[in-house]
Enzyme design. Structure first.
Site, PDB file in Angstrom:
ATOM      1  N   TYR A 149      -8.204  -8.251   4.809  1.00  0.00           N
ATOM      2  CA  TYR A 149      -8.090  -7.376   3.628  1.00  0.00           C
ATOM      3  C   TYR A 149      -6.981  -7.933   2.741  1.00  0.00           C
ATOM      4  CZ  TYR A 149      -7.126  -3.159   0.838  1.00  0.00           C
ATOM      5  OH  TYR A 149      -6.934  -2.272  -0.200  1.00  0.00           O
ATOM      6  N   ASP A 246      -1.827 -14.871   2.955  1.00  0.00           N
ATOM      7  CA  ASP A 246      -1.488 -13.492   2.622  1.00  0.00           C
ATOM      8  C   ASP A 246      -0.662 -12.930   3.777  1.00  0.00           C
ATOM      9  OD1 ASP A 246      -1.312 -10.845   2.075  1.00  0.00           O
ATOM     10  OD2 ASP A 246      -3.462 -10.490   1.792  1.00  0.00           O
ATOM     11  N   LYS A 274       4.701  -4.917   1.782  1.00  0.00           N
ATOM     12  CA  LYS A 274       4.958  -4.012   2.905  1.00  0.00           C
ATOM     13  C   LYS A 274       6.394  -4.095   3.435  1.00  0.00           C
ATOM     14  CE  LYS A 274       0.154  -3.521   4.407  1.00  0.00           C
ATOM     15  NZ  LYS A 274      -0.326  -2.200   4.085  1.00  0.00           N
TER      16      LYS A 274
END
Ligand code: PLP
Length: 432
Positions: A149, A246, A274
């Site tokens: 994702y 990522d 995050k």
């Protein structure tokens, strides 16, 4: 009001909040991934714990999808963030010393980072990375992998947790996505270097970027084969595509240098978000200076955002790094992760449960299936009903793991061995 983890939950305050939220917010939440539980609303967080509207305490392993690496509401991070906004709340013009210091720090730790740009979310960072890759290569297509994702934008919002019948085809996750953008994304199986090689042999001249989660934590924990990642590096160099790691989840969580430092493979661009600011909204696009320089003001690649590099988030990130730099921080996280995984394996073996424990560092997950866990298709053997029911029963016992199939769990610096052992006791009860 404080209650222990076994106190039955009344629904009065909870129901009132849920009704208000449903009345004014579509579905009651501002993010599609934010599960709506008809019996649960969290109103307070501290350290390793969440407290619901009725005052019941939960040991939290959801960590708001991962950012809270130091634990919830970290006092020093909060203090520095508050001091930062009282000093300067964002002027929207010119350079800022703290922002530059944070960029310097990231460049000192993350192998691929020669320069850094800050934005607010992982999706913004991956969007910018792909735009930059398209700009510098003059190509349109990208390769992503099944199970990874990378955020909510059209180029990548597809093929994450896909049902068996969608494997090998496009599985877009939203209506309204541009068909031509979906068309330009090629989805391949993770850990399958041959599939990438064949695609590049056929379409190498058209591929702007290869983007991947180094560990696809959006499906729990599928570890990459080193030969796969090294092969991606070699192939992208050969075919002139931009390699993007990522590290929105893995960045800082698995080390200040990200998982690229662990593997020893360096991409052209890295995205971070995050955990880098322990819950404050901050993301980064880092990478080769010659690429990032296209995004300078007046450069040919547009990169902007009113709230980019907000002083509050920058201060939170600098403080997060300061705490992670302390010698026992990562050993503590990794020790607790190992204790949890070993404890889970012992329970599963003793009780003869058909389950597999996976993870790395402070991440762990129990799949209800036999090993191996090497590709997305392996995970189709996971019993999704058991996976979710197991977590629902843990929630009843005051252990919060997101009750959604394949979701990973996160340990923070605020967790203690007592929290891990209490969790294992609850697991033992549930699996009995
Ligand atoms: N990349 C990865 C690996 C993610 O896990 C996520 C979010 O879960 C994103 C990108 C998107 O980040 P955000 O939700 O901050 O836009």
């Amino acid at each position: 009001m404080t209650m222990d983890a076994t106190t039955p939950t009344s629904t009065s305050t909870t129901q009132a909040i849920l009704e208000l939220a449903q009345r004014y917010i579509p579905g009651g939440v501002s993010s599609a991934n934010r599960l709506v539980d008809p019996n649960l609303v969290f109103t307070r967080s501290q350290g390793a714990y969440l407290f619901d509207a009725e005052g019941k305490r939960y040991i939290d392993y959801h960590a708001a999808f991962g950012p809270l690496l130091l634990g919830h509401s970290h006092p020093l991070v909060n203090q520095r963030a508050a001091e930062a906004v009282m000093q300067l709340d964002g002027v929207g013009i010119g350079s800022n010393e703290q922002e530059a210091r944070l960029a310097e720090k990231i460049c000192s730790y993350v192998p691929s980072a020669e320069k850094v740009l800050f934005c607010n979310s992982g999706s913004e960072a991956t969007y910018a990375a792909l735009r930059l890759a398209r700009a510098v290569t003059g190509r349109n297509k990208i390769i992503k992998f099944q199970g990874c994702y990378h955020g909510w934008h059209d180029a990548v919002l597809m093929n994450v947790i896909s049902p068996a019948e969608k494997i090998g085809q496009k599985d877009p996750l939203s209506a309204g996505m541009l068909p031509e953008t979906i068309e330009n994304t090629i989805v391949l199986p993770f850990n399958d270097l041959e599939a990438v090689r064949q695609t590049l042999v056929q379409n190498g001249e058209e591929i702007a970027a290869i983007i991947l989660e180094l560990i696809p934590h959006n499906i729990g924990c599928v570890l990459p084969q080193l030969a796969f990642v090294q092969g991606l590096r070699d192939l992208s160099t050969h075919y002139g595509s931009i390699l993007i790691f990522d590290e929105v989840i893995t960045g800082f969580r698995h080390g200040l240098g990200g998982y690229q430092k662990v593997l020893g493979v360096t991409p052209d661009l890295t995205t971070l978000a995050k955990a880098i600011a322990n819950g404050y909204p901050l993301a980064a696009l880092a990478g080769r200076a010659d690429l990032l320089d296209h995004c300078r003001p007046g450069g040919d690649v547009f990169f902007a955002g009113t709230f980019n590099a907000h002083p509050m988030s920058i201060a939170a990130a600098l403080t997060t790094i300061e705490i992670l730099e302390q010698p026992d921080s990562y050993p503590h996280l990794f020790r607790l992760g190992e204790r949890m995984r070993e404890g889970l394996r012992e329970i599963i073996q003793r009780r003869g449960i058909n389950a597999t424990v996976a993870g790395f560092g402070s991440i762990f997950v129990t799949y209800f299936m036999e090993p191996p866990v090497e590709t997305y298709t392996d995970l189709l053997r996971n019993d999704a009903t058991k996976f979710v029911n197991y977590r629902r029963q843990l929630i009843e016992r005051g252990i919060y793991k997101l009750p959604v199939n394949l979701k990973r769990n996160h340990i923070s610096l605020a967790h203690t061995t007592a929290d891990i052992d209490q969790t294992l006791e609850a697991v033992d009860q549930v699996l009995r």
